[in-house]
Design a protein around this motif. Sequence first.
Motif, PDB file in Angstrom:
ATOM      1  N   PRO A 105       0.442  -1.293   0.059  1.00 48.29           N
ATOM      2  CA  PRO A 105      -0.145   0.151   0.265  1.00 48.29           C
ATOM      3  C   PRO A 105       0.866   1.278  -0.364  1.00 48.29           C
ATOM      4  CG  PRO A 105       0.179  -0.936   1.853  1.00 48.29           C
ATOM      5  CD  PRO A 105       0.625  -1.630   1.190  1.00 48.29           C
ATOM      6  N   ALA A 106       0.305   2.255  -0.362  1.00 44.50           N
ATOM      7  CA  ALA A 106       0.640   3.586  -0.541  1.00 44.50           C
ATOM      8  C   ALA A 106      -0.133   4.367   0.869  1.00 44.50           C
ATOM      9  CB  ALA A 106       0.619   4.114  -1.993  1.00 44.50           C
ATOM     10  N   ALA A 107       0.538   5.007   0.996  1.00 46.75           N
ATOM     11  CA  ALA A 107      -0.853   6.895   1.665  1.00 46.75           C
ATOM     12  C   ALA A 107      -1.907   5.774   1.616  1.00 46.75           C
ATOM     13  CB  ALA A 107       0.185   7.424   1.966  1.00 46.75           C
ATOM     14  N   GLY A 108      -2.880   5.915   3.026  1.00 45.72           N
ATOM     15  CA  GLY A 108      -4.196   6.553   2.838  1.00 45.72           C
ATOM     16  C   GLY A 108      -4.782   4.465   2.435  1.00 45.72           C
ATOM     17  N   GLU A 109      -3.569   3.590   2.398  1.00 41.55           N
ATOM     18  CA  GLU A 109      -4.850   2.270   1.515  1.00 41.55           C
ATOM     19  C   GLU A 109      -4.357   1.118   3.002  1.00 41.55           C
ATOM     20  OE1 GLU A 109      -3.254   3.043  -3.325  1.00 41.55           O
ATOM     21  OE2 GLU A 109      -2.186   1.705  -2.022  1.00 41.55           O
ATOM     22  N   VAL A 110      -5.448   0.335   2.167  1.00 35.55           N
ATOM     23  CA  VAL A 110      -5.377  -0.691   3.470  1.00 35.55           C
ATOM     24  C   VAL A 110      -6.173  -2.067   1.891  1.00 35.55           C
ATOM     25  CG1 VAL A 110      -6.585  -2.028   4.643  1.00 35.55           C
ATOM     26  CG2 VAL A 110      -7.065  -0.099   5.112  1.00 35.55           C
TER      27      VAL A 110
END
Length: 277
Positions: A105-110
């Motif tokens: 994941p990148a930032a803001g991902e699940v």
Amino acid sequence: MNKAHDADHAEEADSRESKKKKTKKYEKEIGKLQVELAHLQAWVKSSGARIVIIFEGRDAAGKGGMIKRITERVSPRVFRVVALPAPNDREKSQIYMQRYIAHLPAAGEVVIFDRSWYNRPGVDRVMGFCPEKKARRFLELAPRFEAAIVESGIVLLKYFLTVSEEEQERRFRRRIDDPVRQWKLSPMDLESYRRWWDYTRAYDEMIRMTDTEHAPWWIVPSDDKMRARINCISHFLKSIPYERIKFDKPDLGKRQKRPSDYIEDESLRHVVPDLAW
């Protein structure tokens, strides 16, 4: 004879009523958890958190249903499911972990892995798709790989769904008999049924060698799918220190009035026939 028949009928009625009550309670609980998943989603987006959830386990243990309940009320742009097919020729020439790293994941991902790099010590090892030497080397290196993931700031959760021999067979037979479930039954599923103890040994060693303090395995008993989903999703939510983000209600404003010069388009339109009941 009549008394015995009446007793059986009453027992069946009680069983149906009990199942109905259980289902109603389950739907209520899963609804509450899905509300919390929506709050978690808002926090992930706001905080830039990165979360990886791995689901492994026996075939027919309920991984797909578990993932569906987690994702059905949240955005696929935040909760991203990764279920990779067999590697192609190019991917076979890469470092084993390479194609999995691309999906972190990148930032803001699940990111939810529906099976993961643990294919290597599981199905690949049992079915002979990779040499025993490579499988054992993977088990030695995996904890170090996962330590690097965690040290980078990613939250890593690993769940292994278990199911009994009897329940797995019941679910397989249901797939065979139900046309809408037959697509779930693959040749690999049939092999996993026949080679239960080969998989048992492989999974025992996999969990023993890759259960670490920074990335432990969490076992989810799944003979009862409803309990498994409630227990696993509850654990997942409690494992993330999220906060509820205040929702700023938008002002819809006023809809524009129909323009006085607007003329209804009367050209031919293809309308789907109304065939609903």
